[in-house]
Design a protein around this motif. Sequence first.
Motif, PDB file in Angstrom:
ATOM      1  N   ALA A 113     -29.590 -43.215 -33.815  1.00 22.59           N
ATOM      2  CA  ALA A 113     -30.349 -44.356 -33.304  1.00 22.59           C
ATOM      3  C   ALA A 113     -29.735 -44.861 -32.010  1.00 22.59           C
ATOM      4  CB  ALA A 113     -30.386 -45.478 -34.347  1.00 22.59           C
ATOM      5  N   VAL A 114     -30.574 -45.579 -31.242  1.00 23.28           N
ATOM      6  CA  VAL A 114     -30.141 -46.208 -29.997  1.00 23.28           C
ATOM      7  C   VAL A 114     -30.632 -47.646 -30.022  1.00 23.28           C
ATOM      8  CG1 VAL A 114     -30.254 -46.163 -27.477  1.00 23.28           C
ATOM      9  CG2 VAL A 114     -30.347 -44.017 -28.765  1.00 23.28           C
ATOM     10  N   PRO A 115     -29.753 -48.633 -29.875  1.00 23.44           N
ATOM     11  CA  PRO A 115     -30.211 -50.032 -29.853  1.00 23.44           C
ATOM     12  C   PRO A 115     -30.994 -50.324 -28.582  1.00 23.44           C
ATOM     13  CG  PRO A 115     -27.842 -49.900 -29.432  1.00 23.44           C
ATOM     14  CD  PRO A 115     -28.287 -48.519 -29.784  1.00 23.44           C
ATOM     15  N   VAL A 116     -32.239 -50.732 -28.748  1.00 30.04           N
ATOM     16  CA  VAL A 116     -33.109 -51.014 -27.603  1.00 30.04           C
ATOM     17  C   VAL A 116     -33.949 -52.257 -27.888  1.00 30.04           C
ATOM     18  CG1 VAL A 116     -33.292 -48.623 -26.833  1.00 30.04           C
ATOM     19  CG2 VAL A 116     -34.934 -49.507 -28.490  1.00 30.04           C
ATOM     20  N   GLY A 117     -34.440 -52.869 -26.820  1.00 30.33           N
ATOM     21  CA  GLY A 117     -35.431 -53.923 -26.933  1.00 30.33           C
ATOM     22  C   GLY A 117     -36.815 -53.314 -26.788  1.00 30.33           C
ATOM     23  N   GLU A 118     -37.838 -54.104 -27.047  1.00 25.02           N
ATOM     24  CA  GLU A 118     -39.213 -53.585 -26.997  1.00 25.02           C
ATOM     25  C   GLU A 118     -39.558 -53.029 -25.623  1.00 25.02           C
ATOM     26  OE1 GLU A 118     -42.182 -56.232 -28.387  1.00 25.02           O
ATOM     27  OE2 GLU A 118     -41.408 -56.307 -30.443  1.00 25.02           O
ATOM     28  N   ASP A 119     -39.011 -53.625 -24.570  1.00 23.19           N
ATOM     29  CA  ASP A 119     -39.333 -53.173 -23.219  1.00 23.19           C
ATOM     30  C   ASP A 119     -38.708 -51.815 -22.900  1.00 23.19           C
ATOM     31  OD1 ASP A 119     -36.782 -54.298 -23.311  1.00 23.19           O
ATOM     32  OD2 ASP A 119     -36.814 -54.848 -21.196  1.00 23.19           O
ATOM     33  N   GLN A 120     -37.820 -51.329 -23.772  1.00 26.94           N
ATOM     34  CA  GLN A 120     -37.164 -50.039 -23.530  1.00 26.94           C
ATOM     35  C   GLN A 120     -37.689 -48.931 -24.443  1.00 26.94           C
ATOM     36  OE1 GLN A 120     -33.315 -51.804 -24.398  1.00 26.94           O
ATOM     37  NE2 GLN A 120     -32.657 -51.505 -22.289  1.00 26.94           N
ATOM     38  N   LEU A 121     -38.686 -49.252 -25.272  1.00 26.76           N
ATOM     39  CA  LEU A 121     -39.189 -48.261 -26.224  1.00 26.76           C
ATOM     40  C   LEU A 121     -39.780 -47.044 -25.516  1.00 26.76           C
ATOM     41  CD1 LEU A 121     -40.839 -50.490 -28.990  1.00 26.76           C
ATOM     42  CD2 LEU A 121     -38.812 -49.038 -29.208  1.00 26.76           C
ATOM     43  N   ALA A 122     -40.523 -47.278 -24.441  1.00 26.72           N
ATOM     44  CA  ALA A 122     -41.132 -46.161 -23.718  1.00 26.72           C
ATOM     45  C   ALA A 122     -40.067 -45.236 -23.148  1.00 26.72           C
ATOM     46  CB  ALA A 122     -42.025 -46.688 -22.598  1.00 26.72           C
ATOM     47  N   HIS A 123     -38.964 -45.823 -22.735  1.00 25.46           N
ATOM     48  CA  HIS A 123     -37.865 -45.046 -22.174  1.00 25.46           C
ATOM     49  C   HIS A 123     -37.245 -44.145 -23.242  1.00 25.46           C
ATOM     50  CE1 HIS A 123     -34.254 -45.192 -19.202  1.00 25.46           C
ATOM     51  NE2 HIS A 123     -35.054 -44.180 -18.984  1.00 25.46           N
ATOM     52  N   LEU A 124     -37.011 -44.704 -24.425  1.00 24.90           N
ATOM     53  CA  LEU A 124     -36.436 -43.905 -25.504  1.00 24.90           C
ATOM     54  C   LEU A 124     -37.407 -42.832 -25.974  1.00 24.90           C
ATOM     55  CD1 LEU A 124     -34.101 -43.361 -27.436  1.00 24.90           C
ATOM     56  CD2 LEU A 124     -35.107 -45.041 -29.002  1.00 24.90           C
ATOM     57  N   GLU A 125     -38.702 -43.129 -25.917  1.00 20.77           N
ATOM     58  CA  GLU A 125     -39.692 -42.142 -26.348  1.00 20.77           C
ATOM     59  C   GLU A 125     -39.626 -40.892 -25.476  1.00 20.77           C
ATOM     60  OE1 GLU A 125     -42.308 -40.180 -28.556  1.00 20.77           O
ATOM     61  OE2 GLU A 125     -41.346 -42.081 -29.081  1.00 20.77           O
ATOM     62  N   LEU A 126     -39.281 -41.047 -24.212  1.00 22.58           N
ATOM     63  CA  LEU A 126     -39.113 -39.884 -23.341  1.00 22.58           C
ATOM     64  C   LEU A 126     -37.973 -38.998 -23.849  1.00 22.58           C
ATOM     65  CD1 LEU A 126     -39.706 -38.194 -20.874  1.00 22.58           C
ATOM     66  CD2 LEU A 126     -38.454 -39.849 -19.471  1.00 22.58           C
ATOM     67  N   SER A 127     -36.886 -39.625 -24.274  1.00 24.72           N
ATOM     68  CA  SER A 127     -35.781 -38.846 -24.860  1.00 24.72           C
ATOM     69  C   SER A 127     -36.237 -38.127 -26.125  1.00 24.72           C
ATOM     70  CB  SER A 127     -34.600 -39.772 -25.195  1.00 24.72           C
ATOM     71  OG  SER A 127     -33.992 -40.262 -24.023  1.00 24.72           O
ATOM     72  N   ARG A 128     -37.041 -38.803 -26.920  1.00 32.66           N
ATOM     73  CA  ARG A 128     -37.540 -38.192 -28.153  1.00 32.66           C
ATOM     74  C   ARG A 128     -38.448 -36.996 -27.838  1.00 32.66           C
ATOM     75  NH1 ARG A 128     -37.741 -40.855 -32.888  1.00 32.66           N
ATOM     76  NH2 ARG A 128     -39.981 -40.498 -33.144  1.00 32.66           N
ATOM     77  N   GLU A 129     -39.255 -37.131 -26.779  1.00 33.65           N
ATOM     78  CA  GLU A 129     -40.110 -36.014 -26.367  1.00 33.65           C
ATOM     79  C   GLU A 129     -39.280 -34.807 -25.951  1.00 33.65           C
ATOM     80  OE1 GLU A 129     -44.093 -36.767 -24.224  1.00 33.65           O
ATOM     81  OE2 GLU A 129     -42.809 -38.440 -23.595  1.00 33.65           O
ATOM     82  N   ILE A 130     -38.212 -35.066 -25.204  1.00 35.40           N
ATOM     83  CA  ILE A 130     -37.347 -33.977 -24.757  1.00 35.40           C
ATOM     84  C   ILE A 130     -36.714 -33.275 -25.956  1.00 35.40           C
ATOM     85  CG2 ILE A 130     -35.242 -33.433 -23.469  1.00 35.40           C
ATOM     86  CD1 ILE A 130     -35.954 -35.770 -21.583  1.00 35.40           C
ATOM     87  N   VAL A 131     -36.249 -34.061 -26.917  1.00 33.89           N
ATOM     88  CA  VAL A 131     -35.632 -33.476 -28.118  1.00 33.89           C
ATOM     89  C   VAL A 131     -36.648 -32.650 -28.896  1.00 33.89           C
ATOM     90  CG1 VAL A 131     -34.614 -34.019 -30.366  1.00 33.89           C
ATOM     91  CG2 VAL A 131     -33.847 -35.236 -28.326  1.00 33.89           C
ATOM     92  N   ARG A 132     -37.867 -33.165 -29.025  1.00 33.76           N
ATOM     93  CA  ARG A 132     -38.893 -32.421 -29.770  1.00 33.76           C
ATOM     94  C   ARG A 132     -39.184 -31.084 -29.102  1.00 33.76           C
ATOM     95  NH1 ARG A 132     -41.206 -37.671 -30.753  1.00 33.76           N
ATOM     96  NH2 ARG A 132     -42.522 -37.539 -28.900  1.00 33.76           N
ATOM     97  N   ARG A 133     -39.278 -31.084 -27.778  1.00 30.41           N
ATOM     98  CA  ARG A 133     -39.548 -29.824 -27.081  1.00 30.41           C
ATOM     99  C   ARG A 133     -38.384 -28.855 -27.241  1.00 30.41           C
ATOM    100  NH1 ARG A 133     -42.309 -28.846 -21.251  1.00 30.41           N
ATOM    101  NH2 ARG A 133     -44.100 -29.189 -22.603  1.00 30.41           N
TER     102      ARG A 133
END
Length: 253
Positions: free
Chosen positions: A145-165
């Motif tokens: 996990a990574v501690p984030v605020g709501e405004d950073q969710l889109a940023h973390l989702e990019l990392s999740r996309e990279i991991v999925r690929r």
Amino acid sequence: MRPRILSGLRPTGKVHIGSLVGALQNWVRLQDEYECFFEIADWHALTTTDSRAEDLSVLIREVAVDWLVCGLDPEKSTLFIQSQVPEHAELHVLLSMIVPVSWLDRNPTLKEQVRDLDLRGKVSYGLLGYPVLQTADIVAYRANAVPVGEDQLAHLELSREIVRRFNKLYGKVFPEPEALLTEFPKVPGTDGRKMSKSLDNTILISDPPDAIKTKVGKAFTDPKKIYKGDKGHPDKCPIFAYHVLFNPDEAGR
């Protein structure tokens, strides 16, 4: 085993109260619940500055001191300097081979930095690709996990996309980092904009009382409240925001 988290800050100068409230206070609490890795992200600092190595060494020490003062405990957490772990750079290179440029172009944080730092036409390859390096930072430790605020969710989702690929191409190597959603209060700068060292509107946690008094005395307040009897607009006043954050019992009266 406790779940693992990773987070960090760029060493762009001494820590200000926005980072204290938005990150460090939360990190201190998380130390007792998670296996924590906190990085001083000096390579990330180079994406928007022209700092030389000798400049960074001073900034790194200043950040480390501020972290310890705020309560981060080396006995509870792993505190480290990003550039001293070369595997971050190696993994960044490998991940960069599978990330389309279109994914990086849509990064909302990049657009904000270009606007706030006047970087139009000056975006380096390193700045464009810093989400890939950030992903490498996270998955190198197999952080859950990574501690984030709501405004950073889109940023973390990019990392999740990279991991999925990556996992789709090479098998399940890395866990998808989840968002450890925490409420990060927005701390305005003394001019009413987002607090940022690049905007010269910060109050540092290491500022002596006289410096804090001077900064607060020059701060933006409420331009519509011209006379004492005029209606105030505390929601637009940075000083009131500081009052709410640091004197919550008094502010609620």
